[in-house]
Structure formats: structure tokens, C-alpha cells
Write a protein that holds these residues in place. Sequence first.
Motif, mmCIF file in Angstrom:
data_model
loop_
_atom_site.group_PDB
_atom_site.id
_atom_site.type_symbol
_atom_site.label_atom_id
_atom_site.label_comp_id
_atom_site.label_asym_id
_atom_site.label_seq_id
_atom_site.Cartn_x
_atom_site.Cartn_y
_atom_site.Cartn_z
ATOM 1 N N CYS A 288 0.898 -1.074 0.078
ATOM 2 C CA CYS A 288 -0.203 0.117 -0.049
ATOM 3 C C CYS A 288 0.852 1.236 -0.155
ATOM 4 C CB CYS A 288 -0.776 0.059 1.263
ATOM 5 S SG CYS A 288 -2.184 -1.293 1.232
ATOM 6 N N GLU A 292 0.944 4.019 -2.906
ATOM 7 C CA GLU A 292 1.030 5.545 -2.838
ATOM 8 C C GLU A 292 1.990 6.210 -3.023
ATOM 9 O OE1 GLU A 292 -0.491 5.816 1.204
ATOM 10 O OE2 GLU A 292 -2.165 4.939 0.777
ATOM 11 N N LYS A 311 -0.962 8.316 -6.622
ATOM 12 C CA LYS A 311 -1.394 7.046 -6.341
ATOM 13 C C LYS A 311 -1.628 6.447 -7.692
ATOM 14 C CE LYS A 311 -3.804 7.694 -2.036
ATOM 15 N NZ LYS A 311 -5.168 7.329 -1.357
#
Length: 342
Positions: A288, A292, A311
Motif C-alpha cells: 500500500c 501510494e 497513487k
Amino acid sequence: MYEMVQEEHYVTTILEEDQALICWGCGLRLILPCYTHIFKCGWCGAVTNKNARKHEHQGFQWRRLRDRCFVSILILFMLFVICGGAWAIYPVVFSMSYFCGVSHSIITLVLSTSTISTFSLAAFRCAGTSPNIPWGSYPAVGKDDLENYTFCLYCAKPKSPQTHHCRSCGMCILDMDHHCPFIGNCVGAANHRYFIAFLFSAVISTVYVSIMSAYVGFHLWPPLAYRTRHSFSGSSTDVAMRLLKEIVIAFIDSAVVLSARGLILVYLFIASLSVEIGLSVLLWQQVCFIYEGKTYLSQLSSQGDTDVGKKGCHNLFRFLGYPYPASRYFQFLFNNKKIHSK
């Protein structure tokens, strides 16, 4: 813009309070207000903090010893899982069929090699150091060569904006994500890919170990002997509780006569399942952050910021070493059509 004049001597360390108006990056004297504590050189772009103070490293050797102990314990645990699984699972798998035994041996060898190799690369490879660039004198430092660079008091050298000093490792780490005690090293620009590869390989390996240990343990577990044979009567809740109690007691009674191979399989199942859950959470968090376009430290420093980086999957491709999106590598599939015109 601040007025600057050239300083005659070469600056090698952070200057004292009476010389605080000298830029450490290019050695030029800056004319600033007396209340200015943090300033940026208009020529080289270096940032100087007059309030910066060096704090002594406390317990540096102890932290290094602690991290190395964690690494040793983790290596021993992986070797125990490999050797214990080979001793406990192989006879049962080969007794089923020769094909299953050979397939299990190949899968075990591939997963063990990939996990240990990626772990070793992440643990013993340098996490990444700040680039070495000229600094300290005006002729050697050009315009904007030290843009947003700061001076590390611990390493006594320039520190790039993407660099963070780790007190456990005692050095500045480029694109530092975090310091991991389980690998005894920082996770930075040079070993971040190996760390992600280790997590991915370890998750797959623990899933495979838990499945195989449960499957083989089911064949080796002694038959359950229930103490009561009469039918249960009463409410459904009471019946369910008494039935669960009987099953637990039967498992405990059968576990007493369990062989050493069965006990190792039980331990492998519980240990691999717990490690699998923890590593899966860590792997998902890391993916994650990469998606990002951030690291763990940048996430902490931007908790209150509303401006978040872009992102997208392009961050994942850039992290894996492919600077262009996936569609660019498959353009030949779409541009291979020939157009004929008369």
C-alpha cells in the motif's frame, strides 16, 4: 534573495554560533537577520539549521547486538521449519505416491532457497547511502548542486532530502522506510526490493507449511476416543457446549499419546499460521505504501498533510525497476497491425 560573498577557507564541519552565517555547502557568507535560525543558501540550495545539536548515541552497540540476535534466532527458526518439515512430512508424503514426494521435494527446495536468499540479501546488503557530491567550497559547488540538502551531524557530511539517519545502523540511509530488527538492518533504497521479495516468499512458504502440516497431521493423529456415549439432552446451547467439551477432552487425550513427529507437526502448524498472519499484514502495508508512492517514514511525517502524492500502479512498476507503465511494454501488440492505403 540574500546577498552572498565568498569565504576564503574550506568548511568541513558545522560552524559555531559566531560563524553561523557561513553556508556549510559552498562556504559563502550570507547576510541574514539576527533572528534567523534556519536558512537556505541562495547559491547551492543547502539548508542550515543553527539550532541543530548533536546528541550522543546511547546504547549503539547494544542495539546492534540485539538486532543480530534477532537475525540469528530467525535464521535458526527457518532452518528448524525446513529440517523439521522434512523429517515429519517427507515419510508420509512419499508413502502416498512417488510423484507427490518428488513434487513436494521440489516445491520445498524452491521455497526454502528463495526465502533464505532474499532474507540474507535484505539483512546483509547495505540499505543505501546518500550520494557523495562535492561540498564545502564555492568553486567545487555549482548552482543548486545541494538543493534542499542538510548537514548530518552524526556522519559529518551532506544529507539529501530523501535520506534519514538511523541511530541503530549509525549511518544515513537513502529512501529509508524503517529499521527492521528482524533483519538487523534498515530497509532502504538498496534492499527494499529484497525485503518485499522476502515477505512475499515467506508468506507463500508459511501457507504451504501450514497446509502440509495440517494434511499430514490429520493422517498421523490417533483416533479420538470420547468418554460419554449417551445422547445429549437439553437446550441447544447446552448440547453444543457439552459436545465441544467432549471434543476438546478427546483431542487432549489423543495428544498425550501423540508421537514426536505429530508434536512437531502441531508446532509447525501453529507457528507457521501465526507467522503467516503477521507477515501478510506487513506485506499488505508495504504494498500500500509503494502504491501510494510513500515510505513508512514519509507516511509518519505527512500525517496532517492533505497533499498526497499521486497513487497508481506506476509506482509499483517504478519500484520493481520498470520506469514506464505496463502498457508501454505491450505496445507492439497493438501497433503491429499494418495499414494499407491505395
